[in-house]
Design a protein around this motif. Structure first.
Motif, short mmCIF file in Angstrom:
data_model
loop_
_atom_site.label_atom_id
_atom_site.label_comp_id
_atom_site.label_asym_id
_atom_site.label_seq_id
_atom_site.Cartn_x
_atom_site.Cartn_y
_atom_site.Cartn_z
N UNK A 56 4.56 -2.54 6.79
CA UNK A 56 3.31 -2.64 7.55
C UNK A 56 2.55 -1.31 7.52
N UNK A 57 3.27 -0.21 7.68
CA UNK A 57 2.59 1.09 7.63
C UNK A 57 2.01 1.34 6.24
N UNK A 58 2.71 0.93 5.22
CA UNK A 58 2.21 1.12 3.85
C UNK A 58 0.96 0.29 3.62
N UNK A 59 0.90 -0.87 4.22
CA UNK A 59 -0.26 -1.74 4.05
C UNK A 59 -1.50 -1.16 4.74
N UNK A 60 -1.31 -0.65 5.97
CA UNK A 60 -2.45 -0.16 6.74
C UNK A 60 -2.78 1.31 6.50
N UNK A 61 -1.81 2.09 6.10
CA UNK A 61 -2.04 3.50 5.81
C UNK A 61 -1.20 3.87 4.59
N UNK A 67 4.74 3.94 -6.95
CA UNK A 67 5.71 2.85 -6.85
C UNK A 67 7.14 3.33 -6.69
N UNK A 68 7.56 4.30 -7.46
CA UNK A 68 8.95 4.77 -7.42
C UNK A 68 9.33 5.37 -6.08
N UNK A 69 8.45 6.14 -5.49
CA UNK A 69 8.75 6.78 -4.22
C UNK A 69 8.85 5.80 -3.08
N UNK A 70 7.96 4.83 -3.07
CA UNK A 70 7.97 3.86 -1.98
C UNK A 70 9.20 2.96 -2.05
#
Length: 189
Positions: A56-61, A67-70
């Motif tokens: 959710x945090x990745x979607x909004x901020x 890609x590799x880090x996330x």
């Protein structure tokens, strides 16, 4: 296998609660075996919370790490979530053994399990392969341990007889059931 009697060096304290104490040092298998479906649900929701919040945090901020880090962060939050979810599940079940939450179902399950063991002549809390002294050490180290899970998760994997309850109730119920069975066989023949 240790067969001598096990002395109790430090008597087990019983915490005051609104519900009856079943066991103040339940074995790992009993805690998991007596767990309710709601414990599994709460544990699953807690386990999914970490990765869910990260997504959710990745979607909004967006973190802009690529890609590799996330993916690595998501795996880590998933592993931490699984551990936390399991500990939450385990603690909810343990609190019922301690009598700190409603436990009528577990009281009946405990009575049935222990009375069946009395009837078959098995040791109530299982046979142990460690010395009586080490059983006492293990009991003192893991008694009420689920209350301290936030600091250190500690489980009881040792069979011993120091559980903070009077086991006479199991023998009394077993005698009553055996007498009732004997009387019912006597009248039916």
């Amino acid at each position: 296998m240790a067969t001598s009697t096990q002395p109790t060096y430090i008597p087990s304290k019983v915490a005051k609660s609104d519900y009856p104490l079943i066991d103040n040092d339940p074995h790992f298998r009993r805690v998991v075996g007596y767990a309710r479906p709601s414990d599994y649900i709460y544990g699953t929701v807690a386990a999914a919370g970490g990765p869910g919040l990260l997504l959710a945090m990745e979607k909004f901020a967006p973190s802009q790490v690529g890609r590799g880090g996330f993916v690595r962060a998501l795996r880590l939050s998933g592993a931490i979530g699984l551990i936390g979810g399991f500990l939450y599940f385990y603690q909810r079940s343990s609190l019922r053994f301690y009598g700190m939450s409603e436990n009528a179902r577990e009281v009946e399950m405990d009575m049935r399990e222990m009375v069946d063991k009395v009837k078959t002549g098995e040791p109530l809390y299982g046979a142990s392969t460690v010395t009586p002294h080490m059983q006492g050490v293990a009991a003192r180290q893991s008694r009420y341990s689920a209350l301290f899970f936030a600091v250190i998760p500690w489980f009881n994997f040792v069979n011993h007889n120091q559980h903070g309850v009077d086991t006479a109730k199991y023998y009394i119920r077993a005698e009553q059931e055996l007498e009732a069975e004997r009387l019912s066989k006597g009248t039916s023949s």
